[in-house]
Design a protein around this motif. Sequence first.
Motif, mmCIF file in Angstrom:
data_model
loop_
_atom_site.group_PDB
_atom_site.id
_atom_site.type_symbol
_atom_site.label_atom_id
_atom_site.label_comp_id
_atom_site.label_asym_id
_atom_site.label_seq_id
_atom_site.Cartn_x
_atom_site.Cartn_y
_atom_site.Cartn_z
ATOM 1 N N LYS A 86 38.145 28.676 68.159
ATOM 2 C CA LYS A 86 37.465 27.481 67.552
ATOM 3 C C LYS A 86 35.851 27.779 67.706
ATOM 4 C CE LYS A 86 36.794 23.483 65.913
ATOM 5 N NZ LYS A 86 37.008 23.148 64.894
ATOM 6 N N THR A 129 39.234 21.500 74.505
ATOM 7 C CA THR A 129 39.371 22.028 73.215
ATOM 8 C C THR A 129 40.768 22.538 72.883
ATOM 9 O OG1 THR A 129 36.925 22.400 73.050
ATOM 10 C CG2 THR A 129 38.380 23.538 71.287
ATOM 11 N N MET A 183 43.748 21.210 70.432
ATOM 12 C CA MET A 183 44.370 21.843 69.212
ATOM 13 C C MET A 183 45.683 21.949 69.171
ATOM 14 S SD MET A 183 41.913 25.335 68.633
ATOM 15 C CE MET A 183 41.723 25.809 70.386
ATOM 16 N N PRO A 189 41.923 24.620 64.825
ATOM 17 C CA PRO A 189 41.219 26.037 64.922
ATOM 18 C C PRO A 189 40.656 26.702 63.966
ATOM 19 C CG PRO A 189 43.778 26.122 65.048
ATOM 20 C CD PRO A 189 43.277 24.761 64.963
#
Length: 384
Positions: A9, A43, A47, A54
Motif C-alpha cells: 500500500k 493499514t 485492507m 492495496p
Amino acid sequence: MIRFEQVSKRYPDGTTAVDDLSFEVSEGELVTLVGPSGCGKTTTMMMVNRLIEPTAGRIFVGDEDIATLDPVRLRRRIGYVIQQVGLFPHRTVLDNTATVPALLGWKRGKARARAAELLDLVGLDPGTYGPRYPEQLSGGQRQRVGVARALAADPPVLLMDEPFGAVDPVVREQLQDEFLRMQAAVRKTVLLVTHDIEEAVRLGDRIAVYGQGRIEQFDTPGAVLGAPATPYVAGFVGADRGLKRLSVTEIEPDDLEQPPVARADEPAARAVERLRAEGARWTVVLDPDGALRGWAGVDELAAGGTVGDLVHRMTSWVPVGAPLKQAFGVMLQHDAGWVAVLDGARFLGVLTPAKLHEALRRSVDADARGVTRGQAGFDSVSDA
Ligand SMILES: Nc1ncnc2c1ncn2[C@@H]1O[C@H](COP(=O)(O)OP(=O)(O)OP(=O)(O)O)[C@@H](O)[C@H]1O
Ligand SMILES: [Mg+2]
C-alpha cells in the motif's frame, strides 16, 4: 482463511504503509500483529475489509480474491473492532451492539435479542448495561461492548485493532482472559493488532512482528521469544524475554519430579518404615484412586493410625498444561519449594525450581531448533 499475496500500500504522497506483505492465517487461528506506531498494522487490517484498497498484490478471504467481491457483502463476513472502540454516543449499549444485525436487515426484536446474548457473552448483564449510553460505562466495559458489536452478526472472521488498548493493565489482563475463553468457544479466525509484545504473546497462536511496513518474523510466541529472526525482533521482544517465556511454556508430564508417595489408607507405621528407608522427610499423600489428598511429614506419621489420619490438606496445585508462570506464582505465594501438578484430580508429580528451569531450557532449545511447542521431548535438554 485469510491470505496476503505480495500486498503493498503506497499513498499518493509517497508513503509506503505496507510493503510486499505475504502471510496466511488458518481457519480458527488467532494471529496478533505487533509493532511500533506507524508500522502499517491498521493499514493491513483495513485492507482485509476493503476500507483501504492495496496498490499491489492480492488478498484472499476463504479462497476468494476480495477484489472481486462486493465490499458490503464482504464486510458482513468480517467483524471489526476499531481502534478507540468507536461506539455511537447517542445510542444505548444494546443498540450499539445490534448495529450490524440492524444494518443487515434483521427484525428489530431478533437483532436486540442477539445483542443481549452477546453482551452476556462479554460479561455485561444486558438488563443493567443494555439501556445505558457509552459515556455511562467504564473504559473496560466500553471495550467489551466493542467486541460484542463485532461478534453480533456471527462473522467467521474478526479484525480487532488494539481492542484492549484504552484500559489499565489489570483490566486489560482481565479482558484478555475473557477474550481467550470466548475465542476457545467461538473459534473465529482473528487478526488482532497490538503494540504490546506481552499482549501479542499472550493472545496469539502466531505473531507477526512488524518493522516498517514489513513482517520481520511470523511465528509462534515461543519461537519469536526464543529465536528472534533478526536483531530488530530481538530488540523489540526485549531483554526480559526469559520471563515472558514463562507464560508461553506449558508444564508437561516429563518436566515433573516424582517425590515419595504414600496412600491415605496405608498404615502409618508401615509408611514411616518405608519412607525412612528411602531417606524421605515428607511424602505426598494420595487417595486410593490416585487423587491428591495432601502431604505429611515422616516424623509426624510416627504417631500411628493410617497415613490419611495425619495428612495436611493441600490447597494449591496446578493442572498439567498450565503455563510455567502459574506454577512459579504458586511457589512464590506459598513460599514453597515445589508445587503439585494434577491431571484432573490425578496426581502426576511435582514441579520444583530446578525442574522449572529445565523446562524453560527445553523450550528455548526446541525453539532455537525450529521445533514447535508440544513436539519437543524431554530428552532434548540432556545435551543442553
Ligand atoms: N492517507 C494517508 N496518506 C499518507 N500516509 C498515510 C495515510 N494513512 C496512513 N498513512 C501512513 O501509513 C503508515 C502506516 O499507518 P497505520 O495506521 O497502518 O499504522 P499503525 O501501525 O496502525 O500505527 P498505530 O500503532 O499508531 O495505530 C504511517 O506512517 C501513516 O502515517
Ligand atoms: Mg493503528
